[in-house]
Design a protein around this motif. Structure first.
Motif, PDB file in Angstrom:
ATOM      1  N   GLY A 257     -56.381 -56.679  17.864  1.00 53.31           N
ATOM      2  CA  GLY A 257     -56.364 -55.979  16.481  1.00 53.31           C
ATOM      3  C   GLY A 257     -55.284 -56.111  15.710  1.00 53.31           C
ATOM      4  O   GLY A 257     -55.250 -57.223  15.015  1.00 53.31           O
ATOM      5  N   ARG A 258     -55.459 -55.061  14.771  1.00 53.22           N
ATOM      6  CA  ARG A 258     -55.117 -55.284  13.316  1.00 53.22           C
ATOM      7  C   ARG A 258     -53.353 -55.429  13.403  1.00 53.22           C
ATOM      8  O   ARG A 258     -52.620 -56.334  12.448  1.00 53.22           O
ATOM      9  N   LEU A 259     -53.010 -55.506  14.202  1.00 53.99           N
ATOM     10  CA  LEU A 259     -51.351 -55.328  14.546  1.00 53.99           C
ATOM     11  C   LEU A 259     -50.851 -57.378  14.215  1.00 53.99           C
ATOM     12  O   LEU A 259     -50.480 -57.673  14.152  1.00 53.99           O
ATOM     13  N   GLY A 260     -51.977 -57.844  14.667  1.00 56.63           N
ATOM     14  CA  GLY A 260     -51.887 -59.346  14.699  1.00 56.63           C
ATOM     15  C   GLY A 260     -52.169 -59.557  13.212  1.00 56.63           C
ATOM     16  O   GLY A 260     -51.382 -60.477  13.182  1.00 56.63           O
ATOM     17  N   GLU A 261     -53.292 -58.771  12.274  1.00 57.34           N
ATOM     18  CA  GLU A 261     -53.250 -59.551  10.969  1.00 57.34           C
ATOM     19  C   GLU A 261     -51.039 -58.397  10.629  1.00 57.34           C
ATOM     20  O   GLU A 261     -51.249 -59.565   9.290  1.00 57.34           O
ATOM     21  N   LEU A 262     -50.980 -57.331  10.390  1.00 57.32           N
ATOM     22  CA  LEU A 262     -50.108 -57.286   9.836  1.00 57.32           C
ATOM     23  C   LEU A 262     -48.966 -58.177  10.206  1.00 57.32           C
ATOM     24  O   LEU A 262     -47.909 -58.503   9.104  1.00 57.32           O
ATOM     25  N   ILE A 263     -48.600 -58.810  11.570  1.00 56.00           N
ATOM     26  CA  ILE A 263     -47.522 -59.737  12.089  1.00 56.00           C
ATOM     27  C   ILE A 263     -47.986 -60.324  10.894  1.00 56.00           C
ATOM     28  O   ILE A 263     -46.691 -61.533  10.599  1.00 56.00           O
ATOM     29  N   ASP A 264     -49.230 -61.441  11.201  1.00 53.12           N
ATOM     30  CA  ASP A 264     -49.059 -62.591  10.563  1.00 53.12           C
ATOM     31  C   ASP A 264     -48.980 -62.660   8.964  1.00 53.12           C
ATOM     32  O   ASP A 264     -48.402 -63.649   8.345  1.00 53.12           O
ATOM     33  N   HIS A 265     -49.569 -61.549   8.274  1.00 51.08           N
ATOM     34  CA  HIS A 265     -48.998 -61.409   7.035  1.00 51.08           C
ATOM     35  C   HIS A 265     -47.449 -60.462   6.407  1.00 51.08           C
ATOM     36  O   HIS A 265     -46.681 -61.445   5.575  1.00 51.08           O
ATOM     37  N   TYR A 266     -47.462 -59.886   7.126  1.00 55.89           N
ATOM     38  CA  TYR A 266     -45.743 -59.747   6.524  1.00 55.89           C
ATOM     39  C   TYR A 266     -44.483 -59.886   7.233  1.00 55.89           C
ATOM     40  O   TYR A 266     -43.399 -59.815   6.857  1.00 55.89           O
TER      41      TYR A 266
END
Length: 647
Positions: A257-266
């Motif tokens: 989910g979006r958790l992966g995107e958040l971790i990858d970016h921030y």
């Protein structure tokens, strides 16, 4: 009447003519099915009851264990969040963060056990140190700090959170197992008591019917398989690992989910900041090593060390208790002993502490420990200990490797840490202690914990083999140290509060008495260490300690004559200053002190400072001599910030 004999050629069941064979009485024929279980029939009734009870006890126990494990749940925490934990059999830890997605990692639990974690809200109540507090403006900062610490604790050491949750689940599973077991045994007991054995016979009779047997087996399988499928269903490999989490405890975790995107970016933003910080201190370390390589006296002075800048004992009177931390100003302007130039030193070229290798006058060498013709005492280098002194690191982990490099270049024998290693004494700040321990290497470390350290910090330090002073003397590298932990605690967003049973002056009085008792017994203290300088005042006035080291003020004071001894207050080795963060690249100078100590005469020989600046430059000071111990009590007022020859 005579019983009819068995037909010819047909014997009775007992191998006789239909009779028991002894008294001639008839014995009814035993059915074939009963004959198969004749061993059971022949058992004494109490034996049959015991066996049936044991089987019922074991079978119901197994059923209860399975039910207890599969239905166990636990309300705990994950970071600052309330979290619901439940047991599975898919050997995965699944952290369900709702719309954000999930974090999935392999379970460390045995027997294929896994855990589902449903992350819920952060409680409305603020918690500081495990206690609920009103959400006032000041308390809110402290509460948010606790939340941040909780996040950091999970992501840096998820195993601790998992172990805590596993213990909660195991406790709940045990309680449920005993509950289910008790219910099953109670049902069996009541059934037997109310039916007087008829229930068992009815069940046995029904079990003989194939249709009843098939329905029962099907029902049991349906009731067992449905929940089994649910608790054994895995993630089927969904999600992806993140390079951001490489080389962390969550490196193999899969994220959906979006958790992966958040971790990858921030997460990448955080990693970039960490890399920038590491590069900053790599340059500082390299500059320190370059400064040592260019220094003509890296390990000991080659010429007589300069007199240390100090305040004249006649400069001003001290206040009544000599313990004012920040007086408004001295009664008169303090005067400093001028630093002489090389031409002012006089005497031959050679170290005042005997370590120099310059030319000597005269035909004979001066024996170690005796005075030379110029009055400069020669020293046996075997008796010299080199000590690196640090203070007020305040979790500036980047300075760990810089201090380690300084210790290597100075060929130090030990490190003295004057406290405030961390910022709030929390468990998650183990990462700071770990970083400093890695940087310091295998050198012995003696620490007098400060008001930003706690019992938790002390345990972390002891875990790395550091000696945490606790009011009793210790001998390390042939030097007898005495000191104790600051009795107050200061945390980010929370006021300084008393946590020990004594005040600082009371600890100072106790240390004075201990030092004087040791001196009277022939085992005098070499150095007194306290984070707050006020804790050294009583011992210095008594004359029972020659040298006291302290920190706390984030500015250098001394070495200067104080009482009947000499005191040195170290500046911050983490670049700490008022309202300036210590995490990240330096925002203020960081000071490391190198001292040479003569174990034969129990006196300090010389010292120098190493100052790392925010521009990444590193300055090595000249070698300075310590002031001599005064022959009468010296009382000086504490210089205000910006005053004194050390500002």
């Amino acid at each position: 009447m005579t019983a009819p004999s068995a037909p010819e050629g047909k014997a009775g069941k007992n191998g006789t003519d239909g009779k028991n064979g002894t008294d001639g009485t008839d014995v009814p024929d035993i059915p074939a099915e009963a004959e198969q279980h004749s061993w059971w029939v022949r058992l004494h009734p109490w034996a049959r009851r015991s066996i049936r009870a044991s089987i019922a006890f074991v079978v119901t126990g197994l059923v209860a264990v399975v039910g207890g494990v599969l239905t166990a749940d636990h309300e705990g925490s994950l970071g600052p969040h309330i979290a619901e934990y439940s047991m599975t059999l898919n050997h995965e830890i699944t952290v369900n963060m709702g719309p954000l997605g999930s974090l999935i990692l392999d379970s460390p639990l045995p027997l294929g056990l896994g855990v589902d974690v449903l992350v819920e809200r952060i409680p409305d109540e603020l918690s500081i140190g495990g206690e609920e507090v009103p959400a006032g403006p000041g308390d809110a900062i402290a509460g948010l700090t606790e939340d941040l610490n909780s996040y950091v604790q999970f992501f840096t050491d998820p195993a601790t959170t998992i172990r805590t949750a596993a213990f909660g689940l195991a406790s709940n599973a045990v309680l449920r197992t005993f509950l289910y077991w008790s219910i099953l045994l109670t049902v069996i007991m009541l059934s037997r008591l109310t039916a007087h054995g008829l229930f068992r016979n009815a069940v046995a009779s029904a079990w003989r019917r194939p249709d009843i047997r098939a329905v029962t087996i099907g029902l049991v399988l349906a009731l067992a398989v449905a929940p089994a499928v649910s608790v054994t269903k895995g993630s089927a490999g969904v999600g992806h690992t993140s390079s951001v989490l490489a080389n962390t405890p969550l490196a193999d975790a899969r994220i959906t989910g979006r958790l992966g995107e958040l971790i990858d970016h921030y997460g990448q933003v955080v990693i970039d900041a960490i890399n920038k910080n590491s590069e900053f201190y790599d340059v500082v370390e390299a500059n320190l090593r370059d400064a040592y390589a260019a220094d003509s006296a890296p390990h000991a002075p080659r010429t007589p060390p300069l007199p240390a800048p100090t305040m004249s004992p006649d400069a001003s009177p001290a206040p009544g208790d000599g313990a004012s931390e920040a007086p408004s100003g001295a009664a008169s302007t303090p005067t400093a002993t001028p630093e002489p130039t090389g031409d002012d030193l006089g005497g031959p070229t050679g170290a005042a502490d005997g370590s120099g290798d310059g030319d000597r006058t005269g035909d004979e060498e001066t024996p170690p420990g005796t005075a030379g013709p110029d009055g400069i005492r020669a020293v046996d280098e075997e008796d010299v200990a080199t000590i690196v002194i640090v203070s007020d690191l305040h979790c500036n982990v980047g300075m760990g490797k810089v201090i380690g490099a300084a210790a290597q270049e100075a060929e130090a024998d030990l490190i003295v840490n004057l406290g405030d290693t961390v910022m709030g004494g929390t468990a998650v700040e183990a990462i700071c202690v770990n970083a400093f321990a890695d940087g310091f290497g295998d050198l012995p470390v003696v620490v007098a914990d400060g008001n930003h350290d706690s019992d938790v910090t002390a345990d972390q330090e002891r875990g790395h083999g550091w000696t945490v002073l606790d009011g009793k003397p210790v001998v390390i590298e042939g030097i007898r140290f005495l000191g104790d932990t600051d009795p107050t605690l200061t945390s980010l967003g929370a006021p300084t509060r008393q946590v020990g049973p004594e005040t600082i002056p009371e600890i100072g009085d106790r240390l004075r008495d201990e030092a004087c008792e040791l001196a009277a017994g022939g085992d005098p203290v070499d150095m007194l260490l306290m984070h707050n300088p006020r804790g050294t005042e009583a011992a210095l006035k008594s004359g029972c300690v020659p040298l006291a080291l302290a920190g706390h003020y984030h500015r250098r004071i001394g070495p200067w004559q104080r009482g009947l001894g000499v005191q040195y207050v170290s500046s911050s080795s983490g670049g700490a200053t008022y309202k300036v963060p210590t995490i990240g690249p330096l925002n203020a100078p960081a000071t490391i002190t190198v001292m040479r100590w003569d174990r034969a005469t129990h006196t300090p020989l010389s010292f120098r400072t190493i100052i790392a600046d925010p521009d990444q430059s590193v300055d090595l000071s000249p070698w300075f001599a310590f002031p001599a111990r005064p022959d009468h009590e010296v009382e000086l007022e504490w210089p205000a910030p910006g005053q004194g020859p050390w500002s």
